[in-house]
Design a protein around this motif. Structure first.
Motif, short mmCIF file in Angstrom:
data_model
loop_
_atom_site.label_atom_id
_atom_site.label_comp_id
_atom_site.label_asym_id
_atom_site.label_seq_id
_atom_site.Cartn_x
_atom_site.Cartn_y
_atom_site.Cartn_z
N THR A 161 0.84 -1.20 0.00
CA THR A 161 0.00 0.00 0.00
C THR A 161 0.88 1.25 0.00
O THR A 161 0.56 2.24 -0.67
CB THR A 161 -0.94 -0.02 1.23
OG1 THR A 161 -1.67 -1.24 1.22
CG2 THR A 161 -1.92 1.14 1.20
N GLU A 192 3.70 1.58 -1.44
CA GLU A 192 4.17 1.79 -2.82
C GLU A 192 3.20 2.70 -3.57
O GLU A 192 3.61 3.60 -4.29
CB GLU A 192 4.25 0.45 -3.58
CG GLU A 192 5.45 -0.40 -3.25
CD GLU A 192 6.77 0.16 -3.77
OE1 GLU A 192 6.75 1.07 -4.64
OE2 GLU A 192 7.81 -0.29 -3.29
N SER A 193 1.90 2.44 -3.39
CA SER A 193 0.90 3.27 -4.07
C SER A 193 0.85 4.67 -3.48
O SER A 193 0.61 5.64 -4.20
CB SER A 193 -0.47 2.61 -3.98
OG SER A 193 -0.41 1.27 -4.41
N MET A 194 1.06 4.79 -2.19
CA MET A 194 0.98 6.09 -1.52
C MET A 194 2.15 6.99 -1.90
O MET A 194 2.04 8.21 -1.89
CB MET A 194 0.98 5.92 0.00
CG MET A 194 -0.24 5.22 0.55
SD MET A 194 -1.74 6.21 0.28
CE MET A 194 -2.97 5.14 1.05
N GLU A 196 3.46 7.69 -4.61
CA GLU A 196 3.25 8.50 -5.81
C GLU A 196 2.53 9.81 -5.48
O GLU A 196 2.76 10.82 -6.15
CB GLU A 196 2.49 7.64 -6.83
CG GLU A 196 1.96 8.32 -8.04
CD GLU A 196 0.57 8.87 -7.83
OE1 GLU A 196 0.27 9.90 -8.44
OE2 GLU A 196 -0.20 8.29 -7.03
N ARG A 225 3.15 14.40 -6.77
CA ARG A 225 2.21 15.17 -7.59
C ARG A 225 2.32 16.67 -7.33
O ARG A 225 2.86 17.08 -6.32
CB ARG A 225 0.78 14.77 -7.25
CG ARG A 225 0.48 13.34 -7.53
CD ARG A 225 -0.99 13.12 -7.25
NE ARG A 225 -1.28 11.69 -7.28
CZ ARG A 225 -2.48 11.21 -7.04
NH1 ARG A 225 -3.48 12.02 -6.72
NH2 ARG A 225 -2.69 9.92 -7.08
N ASP A 226 1.71 17.43 -8.23
CA ASP A 226 1.57 18.87 -8.02
C ASP A 226 0.76 19.14 -6.76
O ASP A 226 1.16 19.90 -5.89
CB ASP A 226 0.83 19.49 -9.21
CG ASP A 226 1.80 19.97 -10.25
OD1 ASP A 226 3.00 19.71 -10.09
OD2 ASP A 226 1.35 20.61 -11.23
N VAL A 227 -0.41 18.51 -6.70
CA VAL A 227 -1.27 18.64 -5.53
C VAL A 227 -1.06 17.39 -4.69
O VAL A 227 -1.52 16.31 -5.04
CB VAL A 227 -2.75 18.77 -5.94
CG1 VAL A 227 -3.64 18.89 -4.72
CG2 VAL A 227 -2.94 19.98 -6.85
N LYS A 251 -2.18 15.69 -2.24
CA LYS A 251 -3.28 15.47 -1.31
C LYS A 251 -4.34 14.61 -1.98
O LYS A 251 -4.67 14.85 -3.13
CB LYS A 251 -3.87 16.83 -0.94
CG LYS A 251 -4.59 16.89 0.39
CD LYS A 251 -5.13 18.30 0.54
CE LYS A 251 -5.40 18.79 1.93
NZ LYS A 251 -4.58 18.44 3.02
N VAL A 252 -4.85 13.63 -1.26
CA VAL A 252 -5.97 12.84 -1.75
C VAL A 252 -7.07 12.87 -0.68
O VAL A 252 -6.78 13.08 0.49
CB VAL A 252 -5.56 11.38 -2.06
CG1 VAL A 252 -4.61 11.33 -3.23
CG2 VAL A 252 -4.94 10.72 -0.83
N PRO A 253 -8.33 12.71 -1.08
CA PRO A 253 -9.42 12.93 -0.11
C PRO A 253 -9.79 11.74 0.77
O PRO A 253 -10.79 11.81 1.48
CB PRO A 253 -10.60 13.32 -1.01
CG PRO A 253 -10.30 12.75 -2.34
CD PRO A 253 -8.83 12.55 -2.45
N ALA A 254 -8.99 10.69 0.80
CA ALA A 254 -9.42 9.43 1.44
C ALA A 254 -9.88 9.57 2.89
O ALA A 254 -10.83 8.92 3.31
CB ALA A 254 -8.32 8.39 1.34
N LEU A 255 -9.21 10.39 3.71
CA LEU A 255 -9.58 10.49 5.13
C LEU A 255 -10.30 11.80 5.46
O LEU A 255 -10.20 12.31 6.58
CB LEU A 255 -8.36 10.32 6.03
CG LEU A 255 -7.69 8.95 6.07
CD1 LEU A 255 -6.68 8.88 7.20
CD2 LEU A 255 -8.70 7.82 6.23
N LEU A 291 -3.62 12.78 3.37
CA LEU A 291 -4.84 11.98 3.24
C LEU A 291 -6.08 12.82 3.58
O LEU A 291 -7.18 12.27 3.71
CB LEU A 291 -4.77 10.76 4.15
CG LEU A 291 -3.76 9.68 3.75
CD1 LEU A 291 -3.64 8.62 4.84
CD2 LEU A 291 -4.15 9.02 2.44
#
Lengths: 309, 177
Positions: free
Chosen positions: A25, A27-29, A31, A35-37, A39-43, A70
């Motif tokens: 997991t 490994e996927s995080m 990346e 990124r430019d942004v 941040k991901v909305p998961a939490l 997150l």
């Protein structure tokens, strides 16, 4: 395989499969940080509290960045107590944070076992950020992750852990993690700093640095806490450094493509000579970057387990 | 349980060729076009689209893959969270025409999550959605730009897209439960 643990308290209790899932997991995080942004909305909507009873800059910052990447809401609660914190006080503090809406608590505490107490008594998910001399699972996982990325595997590798094994929670988490995934672990340090039970947890003790790092694929240097030099574990820093400090010359007996790691902060000239710390073998800053991805993976998996339980 | 084959291997290939021609027509060739596939089967279709564009235009569009797990809107409800797979968009998306590829469009929630993810990589000049199958039942105001086949389905049915790369053969099947 689904992750079914509401808490991550230590590597001793994780299975090889669970550890591998965290690493995959992560490994996927990793990346997300490129990124430019970043941040991901998961939490989104989840409140995480960082409850630190010991000074820490890098671990706390790393957890905080992971939480923010997150999209969690972050609450930092730092208390530095010189005396032993009584169980009641700790629990009351944590219950207050839970009452404020924290559903995950990251705890660092000078007493071994403190995170287990919270896990037993609270509804929140507990992540151990270091308890006493016991465990530091996120550091162990990021060390595993860093080695797996560099060497492509853990199984069959020779890992040497050097320094103050007795007081090191990093050493214990590393030993459990690396041996579970099939590596051979050797530890080395002054006899006063290598605990007697070390063979019972499948690490081979050495007292001579060259013996321990001979043919090693990875050398993990532990920080010598300068305050220990007054407590008669070894005569002087200078002598310690002479016997157990890593220099380019001593490193020659290790594997050709040896990797040198250190959980930081480093004492230049004590555990590590500067030419090693800044050399091609050292991946100390990569460990720091990987730490964010690994902690993101820990949060994601624990949050997912909260849903199922 | 009865399975109905709605597309065979030939029609899958012809449909992808037709979509490629529509993409090139609408974008006046392949300049500035990048292809992004949504995991898992969208990636295989995206690769085929990129291959065909290369054959027709002589330039290979850049290709990315998207895992939308971290952008799902159902993470707060889902009982079991999916494993997070890798996202790889190793190029700049600013001012690009992004062709977003999935195998099936249904509620539109996956597409919404994918659009949000793409916006985090930059500011494309446009996002155009390709789907091999549009099975209706949209829950969000999202429509594909290029559709292989529109199917009237029941919510109780499952649409399975089989592709050579993952399943050994090309075929689209509707499974009645």
């Amino acid at each position: 395989m689904a992750f079914e643990r509401k808490h991550i308290l230590g590597l001793e209790e994780l299975t090889a499969g669970e550890i591998t899932l965290v690493l995959d997991t992560a490994e996927s995080m990793r990346e997300v940080s490129d990124r430019d942004v970043k941040k991901v909305p998961a939490l989104r909507g989840v409140t995480v509290c960082n409850l630190f009873f010991e000074p820490s800059t890098r671990t706390r910052s790393s957890f905080e960045i992971a939480e923010k990447r997150l999209s969690a809401d972050v609450l930092n609660f730092t208390t530095i107590h010189s005396s032993v914190v009584k169980g009641e006080t700790l629990l009351d503090t944590a219950r207050n944070l839970e009452a404020m809406g924290a559903s995950m608590i990251v705890i660092r505490h000078p007493m071994s076992g403190a995170p287990w107490l919270l896990a037993k008594e609270l509804n929140s998910s507990i992540i151990n950020a270091g308890d006493g001399w016991h465990e530091h699972p996120s550091q162990g996982l990021l060390d595993l992750f860093t080695v797996r990325r560099l060497k492509g595997r853990i199984e069959g590798l020779k890992i040497a852990i050097v320094g103050d094994i007795l007081h090191s929670r990093v050493a214990r988490s590393d030993i459990w993690g690396f041996t579970k995934l099939g590596a051979e672990v050797r530890v080395v340090g002054p006899p006063t700093l290598v605990p007697k039970y070390i063979e019972e947890i499948n690490a081979k003790p050495h007292y001579n640095l060259e013996d321990a790092i001979e043919g090693a694929d990875v050398v993990i240097m532990l920080r010598i806490q300068r305050e220990r030099q007054d407590s008669e574990f070894f005569p002087s820093l200078r002598e310690y450094s002479r016997f157990y400090g890593l220099t380019r010359d001593k490193l020659k007996v290790a594997a050709k493509d040896v990797t040198v790691m250190h959980p930081g902060p480093i004492n230049r000239g004590v555990e590590l000579s500067s030419d090693i710390a800044d050399g091609a073998e050292a991946v100390i800053l990569e460990q720091v970057s990987n730490g964010i991805a690994v902690r993101m993976a820990m949060f994601y998996l624990v949050a997912s387990a909260r849903r199922t339980s | 349980m009865a399975d109905k084959v709605v597309m065979d291997s030939d029609s899958v290939n012809r449909t992808i060729s037709r979509i490629v021609n529509q993409i090139l027509e609408r974008n006046n060739g392949a300049a500035g076009v990048v292809i992004v596939g949504i995991r898992t089967r969208g990636v295989h279709i995206a690769t085929r689209i990129a291959n065909e564009i290369e054959k027709l235009e002589g330039i290979r569009p850049e290709m990315g893959t998207l895992d939308i797990t971290l952008y799902r809107d159902d993470l707060r409800q889902k009982t079991e969270w999916p494993k997070v797979e890798k996202t790889e968009v190793p190029f700049d998306l600013d001012d690009k025409k992004v062709i977003l590829v999935d195998d099936v469009i249904y509620t539109g929630r996956t597409t919404r999550a994918a659009i949000e993810a793409i916006m985090d990589f930059g500011r494309p000049s446009s996002i155009q959605v390709v789907t091999l199958i549009d099975r209706g039942h949209r829950e969000l105001p999202i429509q594909p730009d290029y559709t292989g086949l529109k199917l009237n389905t029941l919510s109780s049915e499952t649409v399975r897209v089989h592709l050579k790369e993952a399943d050994g053969k090309d075929e689209v099947v509707v499974v009645k439960q």
